[in-house]
Design a protein around this motif. Structure first.
Motif, PDB file in Angstrom:
ATOM      1  N   ALA A 127      54.792  14.764  85.864  1.00 27.48           N
ATOM      2  CA  ALA A 127      54.361  14.499  84.489  1.00 27.48           C
ATOM      3  C   ALA A 127      54.224  13.011  84.199  1.00 27.48           C
ATOM      4  CB  ALA A 127      55.338  15.138  83.503  1.00 27.48           C
ATOM      5  N   GLU A 128      55.019  12.193  84.853  1.00 31.35           N
ATOM      6  CA  GLU A 128      54.956  10.750  84.591  1.00 31.35           C
ATOM      7  C   GLU A 128      53.613  10.146  84.991  1.00 31.35           C
ATOM      8  OE1 GLU A 128      57.025   8.169  87.829  1.00 31.35           O
ATOM      9  OE2 GLU A 128      58.163  10.060  87.786  1.00 31.35           O
ATOM     10  N   TYR A 129      52.827  10.860  85.794  1.00 30.48           N
ATOM     11  CA  TYR A 129      51.531  10.342  86.234  1.00 30.48           C
ATOM     12  C   TYR A 129      50.371  10.771  85.329  1.00 30.48           C
ATOM     13  CZ  TYR A 129      54.173   9.275  90.431  1.00 30.48           C
ATOM     14  OH  TYR A 129      55.107   8.789  91.304  1.00 30.48           O
ATOM     15  N   ALA A 130      50.677  11.508  84.270  1.00 27.41           N
ATOM     16  CA  ALA A 130      49.629  11.925  83.337  1.00 27.41           C
ATOM     17  C   ALA A 130      49.083  10.709  82.594  1.00 27.41           C
ATOM     18  CB  ALA A 130      50.176  12.947  82.342  1.00 27.41           C
ATOM     19  N   ASP A 131      47.783  10.643  82.454  1.00 23.79           N
ATOM     20  CA  ASP A 131      47.167   9.523  81.741  1.00 23.79           C
ATOM     21  C   ASP A 131      47.408   9.604  80.238  1.00 23.79           C
ATOM     22  OD1 ASP A 131      46.233   8.462  84.096  1.00 23.79           O
ATOM     23  OD2 ASP A 131      44.206   9.321  83.900  1.00 23.79           O
ATOM     24  N   GLU A 132      47.641  10.798  79.721  1.00 21.12           N
ATOM     25  CA  GLU A 132      47.949  11.001  78.314  1.00 21.12           C
ATOM     26  C   GLU A 132      49.335  11.631  78.216  1.00 21.12           C
ATOM     27  OE1 GLU A 132      44.240  12.647  76.109  1.00 21.12           O
ATOM     28  OE2 GLU A 132      44.145  13.451  78.136  1.00 21.12           O
ATOM     29  N   PRO A 133      50.079  11.333  77.143  1.00 19.53           N
ATOM     30  CA  PRO A 133      51.375  11.995  76.969  1.00 19.53           C
ATOM     31  C   PRO A 133      51.187  13.514  76.917  1.00 19.53           C
ATOM     32  CG  PRO A 133      51.119  10.176  75.415  1.00 19.53           C
ATOM     33  CD  PRO A 133      49.781  10.384  76.054  1.00 19.53           C
ATOM     34  N   ILE A 134      52.067  14.239  77.600  1.00 13.28           N
ATOM     35  CA  ILE A 134      51.991  15.697  77.574  1.00 13.28           C
ATOM     36  C   ILE A 134      53.335  16.295  77.201  1.00 13.28           C
ATOM     37  CG2 ILE A 134      50.123  15.853  79.279  1.00 13.28           C
ATOM     38  CD1 ILE A 134      52.295  16.667  81.358  1.00 13.28           C
ATOM     39  N   ARG A 186      44.483  19.904  80.563  1.00 14.65           N
ATOM     40  CA  ARG A 186      43.856  19.083  81.602  1.00 14.65           C
ATOM     41  C   ARG A 186      44.854  18.786  82.724  1.00 14.65           C
ATOM     42  NH1 ARG A 186      41.091  17.119  77.009  1.00 14.65           N
ATOM     43  NH2 ARG A 186      42.663  15.538  76.550  1.00 14.65           N
ATOM     44  N   PHE A 187      46.105  18.510  82.367  1.00 12.68           N
ATOM     45  CA  PHE A 187      47.100  18.238  83.398  1.00 12.68           C
ATOM     46  C   PHE A 187      47.427  19.514  84.169  1.00 12.68           C
ATOM     47  CE2 PHE A 187      51.238  17.041  85.188  1.00 12.68           C
ATOM     48  CZ  PHE A 187      50.922  15.785  85.702  1.00 12.68           C
ATOM     49  N   ALA A 188      47.500  20.644  83.468  1.00 11.62           N
ATOM     50  CA  ALA A 188      47.748  21.920  84.143  1.00 11.62           C
ATOM     51  C   ALA A 188      46.648  22.212  85.151  1.00 11.62           C
ATOM     52  CB  ALA A 188      47.851  23.047  83.116  1.00 11.62           C
ATOM     53  N   LYS A 189      45.393  21.974  84.763  1.00 11.99           N
ATOM     54  CA  LYS A 189      44.274  22.199  85.683  1.00 11.99           C
ATOM     55  C   LYS A 189      44.352  21.242  86.865  1.00 11.99           C
ATOM     56  CE  LYS A 189      40.469  24.313  86.791  1.00 11.99           C
ATOM     57  NZ  LYS A 189      40.440  25.782  87.019  1.00 11.99           N
ATOM     58  N   ALA A 199      34.155  17.180  95.203  1.00 10.85           N
ATOM     59  CA  ALA A 199      33.542  17.636  93.951  1.00 10.85           C
ATOM     60  C   ALA A 199      34.421  18.660  93.248  1.00 10.85           C
ATOM     61  CB  ALA A 199      32.159  18.226  94.235  1.00 10.85           C
ATOM     62  N   ARG A 200      35.010  19.574  94.015  1.00  8.63           N
ATOM     63  CA  ARG A 200      35.856  20.613  93.437  1.00  8.63           C
ATOM     64  C   ARG A 200      37.173  20.057  92.922  1.00  8.63           C
ATOM     65  NH1 ARG A 200      33.404  25.511  92.262  1.00  8.63           N
ATOM     66  NH2 ARG A 200      31.982  26.116  93.928  1.00  8.63           N
ATOM     67  N   LYS A 201      37.651  18.990  93.545  1.00  4.35           N
ATOM     68  CA  LYS A 201      38.952  18.431  93.186  1.00  4.35           C
ATOM     69  C   LYS A 201      38.857  17.309  92.156  1.00  4.35           C
ATOM     70  CE  LYS A 201      41.028  21.071  96.152  1.00  4.35           C
ATOM     71  NZ  LYS A 201      41.953  22.152  95.724  1.00  4.35           N
ATOM     72  N   ALA A 202      37.663  16.848  91.841  1.00  3.04           N
ATOM     73  CA  ALA A 202      37.501  15.696  90.951  1.00  3.04           C
ATOM     74  C   ALA A 202      38.104  15.920  89.574  1.00  3.04           C
ATOM     75  CB  ALA A 202      36.011  15.340  90.827  1.00  3.04           C
ATOM     76  N   VAL A 203      38.287  17.185  89.183  1.00  2.00           N
ATOM     77  CA  VAL A 203      38.874  17.495  87.882  1.00  2.00           C
ATOM     78  C   VAL A 203      40.289  16.908  87.759  1.00  2.00           C
ATOM     79  CG1 VAL A 203      39.848  19.718  88.596  1.00  2.00           C
ATOM     80  CG2 VAL A 203      39.215  19.361  86.204  1.00  2.00           C
ATOM     81  N   ILE A 204      40.942  16.654  88.876  1.00  2.00           N
ATOM     82  CA  ILE A 204      42.265  16.013  88.830  1.00  2.00           C
ATOM     83  C   ILE A 204      42.177  14.699  88.069  1.00  2.00           C
ATOM     84  CG2 ILE A 204      44.110  14.980  90.228  1.00  2.00           C
ATOM     85  CD1 ILE A 204      43.305  16.946  92.485  1.00  2.00           C
ATOM     86  N   GLY A 205      41.081  13.987  88.265  1.00  4.93           N
ATOM     87  CA  GLY A 205      40.902  12.698  87.618  1.00  4.93           C
ATOM     88  C   GLY A 205      40.765  12.762  86.114  1.00  4.93           C
ATOM     89  N   GLU A 206      40.506  13.934  85.560  1.00  8.00           N
ATOM     90  CA  GLU A 206      40.438  14.071  84.106  1.00  8.00           C
ATOM     91  C   GLU A 206      41.814  13.962  83.465  1.00  8.00           C
ATOM     92  OE1 GLU A 206      38.461  17.650  82.994  1.00  8.00           O
ATOM     93  OE2 GLU A 206      36.644  17.214  84.139  1.00  8.00           O
ATOM     94  N   ALA A 207      42.852  14.126  84.278  1.00 13.54           N
ATOM     95  CA  ALA A 207      44.221  14.099  83.742  1.00 13.54           C
ATOM     96  C   ALA A 207      45.039  12.947  84.287  1.00 13.54           C
ATOM     97  CB  ALA A 207      44.930  15.418  84.060  1.00 13.54           C
ATOM     98  N   SER A 208      44.717  12.490  85.493  1.00 14.33           N
ATOM     99  CA  SER A 208      45.542  11.456  86.124  1.00 14.33           C
ATOM    100  C   SER A 208      44.738  10.664  87.142  1.00 14.33           C
ATOM    101  CB  SER A 208      46.753  12.086  86.812  1.00 14.33           C
ATOM    102  OG  SER A 208      47.462  11.124  87.569  1.00 14.33           O
ATOM    103  N   LYS A 209      44.491   9.416  86.835  1.00  7.96           N
ATOM    104  CA  LYS A 209      43.799   8.554  87.791  1.00  7.96           C
ATOM    105  C   LYS A 209      44.645   8.370  89.046  1.00  7.96           C
ATOM    106  CE  LYS A 209      41.711   3.987  88.413  1.00  7.96           C
ATOM    107  NZ  LYS A 209      42.447   3.739  89.690  1.00  7.96           N
ATOM    108  N   ALA A 210      45.953   8.208  88.878  1.00  9.41           N
ATOM    109  CA  ALA A 210      46.829   7.969  90.022  1.00  9.41           C
ATOM    110  C   ALA A 210      46.837   9.158  90.977  1.00  9.41           C
ATOM    111  CB  ALA A 210      48.247   7.660  89.546  1.00  9.41           C
ATOM    112  N   LEU A 211      46.908  10.364  90.430  1.00  6.64           N
ATOM    113  CA  LEU A 211      46.941  11.548  91.282  1.00  6.64           C
ATOM    114  C   LEU A 211      45.595  11.799  91.947  1.00  6.64           C
ATOM    115  CD1 LEU A 211      49.177  13.990  89.170  1.00  6.64           C
ATOM    116  CD2 LEU A 211      49.830  12.563  91.134  1.00  6.64           C
ATOM    117  N   TRP A 212      44.509  11.499  91.248  1.00  7.99           N
ATOM    118  CA  TRP A 212      43.202  11.680  91.869  1.00  7.99           C
ATOM    119  C   TRP A 212      42.972  10.635  92.950  1.00  7.99           C
ATOM    120  CZ3 TRP A 212      40.104  14.402  94.085  1.00  7.99           C
ATOM    121  CH2 TRP A 212      38.745  14.140  94.259  1.00  7.99           C
ATOM    122  N   ASP A 213      43.446   9.409  92.723  1.00  2.98           N
ATOM    123  CA  ASP A 213      43.350   8.399  93.783  1.00  2.98           C
ATOM    124  C   ASP A 213      44.083   8.883  95.039  1.00  2.98           C
ATOM    125  OD1 ASP A 213      41.872   6.709  92.201  1.00  2.98           O
ATOM    126  OD2 ASP A 213      43.547   5.385  91.686  1.00  2.98           O
ATOM    127  N   ALA A 214      45.268   9.465  94.833  1.00  2.37           N
ATOM    128  CA  ALA A 214      46.039   9.971  95.974  1.00  2.37           C
ATOM    129  C   ALA A 214      45.346  11.157  96.622  1.00  2.37           C
ATOM    130  CB  ALA A 214      47.442  10.373  95.512  1.00  2.37           C
TER     131      ALA A 214
END
Length: 217
Positions: A72-79, A151-154, A185-200
């Motif tokens: 949760a700490e990696y979420a770009d928005e508070p959740i 978004r974070f759940a997805k 392309a299928r995993k890019a949705v991760i970036g909608e919730a967390s830049k750090a997790l999508w970078d990883a």
């Protein structure tokens, strides 16, 4: 291609009916809770990291709930962590009737929305009306991805199989016809919730491609 939801399939409680004398509302709750035991039988395409078999939907949902707590700490928005856990616990319940739709199975994806909507009507309809509406609202929220929690759940739903496929040295990335770009392309949705997790996640996919675990073209 997966077929339509069969609404005439018997409930688990039809096999061993609950005894008379139970409060009617409680009976509906218990009927639902027994029925969702079927989630443990729905196999996903993703391989387990710890055993030579595929994971089931119940295992997947548990893993997502734990991931929400840990990441949760990696979420770009508070959740709201508790609310997000509710979303991931509920999100795949409809697959009890609709079946799992593998992310790279474009043919099955054609009927996914129709199957899952019908499944939601049947499954959440087992509950008392107010409880059914509440759980259905969580499922709808997850699907719509309009809240930070959804978004974070997805993102967790996309990141978890990515980790399993990394551990399997490709796993479903090796699906015939699927390329590393398809995976991205299928995993890019991760970036909608967390830049750090999508970078990883992207780093894992890139490295998997370099090692030959995902096709380049």
């Amino acid at each position: 291609m997966l077929g339509p939801v069969t609404t005439s399939d018997p409930l688990l409680t039809d096999r061993t009916p609950l005894p008379d004398g139970l409060d009617a509302r409680l009976r509906d709750h218990l009927t639902f809770l027994i029925e969702v035991d079927k989630l443990k039988t729905v196999l996903r395409a993703s391989p387990l990291a710890a055993a030579d078999r595929r994971e089931n939907d119940a295992e997947h949902s548990w893993h997502l709930a734990l991931m929400v707590m840990v990441l949760a700490e990696y979420a770009d928005e508070p959740i709201d962590v508790g609310h997000t856990i509710k979303l991931v616990v509920v999100h795949d319940l409809v697959e009890i009737y609709a079946g799992d739709t593998p992310i790279y199975d474009t043919e099955a994806g054609v009927t996914q929305v129709e199957r899952e909507e019908a499944a939601a009507e049947r499954l959440f309809g087992l509950l008392p009306a107010d409880a059914g509406v509440a759980l259905r609202a969580l499922w709808d929220e997850f699907e719509a991805r309009e809240t930070p929690e959804a978004r974070f759940a997805k993102a967790m739903d996309r990141l978890q199989p990515l980790l399993l496929n990394w551990m399997a040295q490709g796993g479903t990335w090796r699906t015939p016809g699927v390329t590393a770009d398809d995976v991205r392309a299928r995993k890019a949705v991760i970036g909608e919730a967390s830049k750090a997790l999508w970078d990883a996640g992207r780093h894992l996919i890139d490295e998997g491609e370099r090692r030959g675990w995902a096709r380049q073209v």
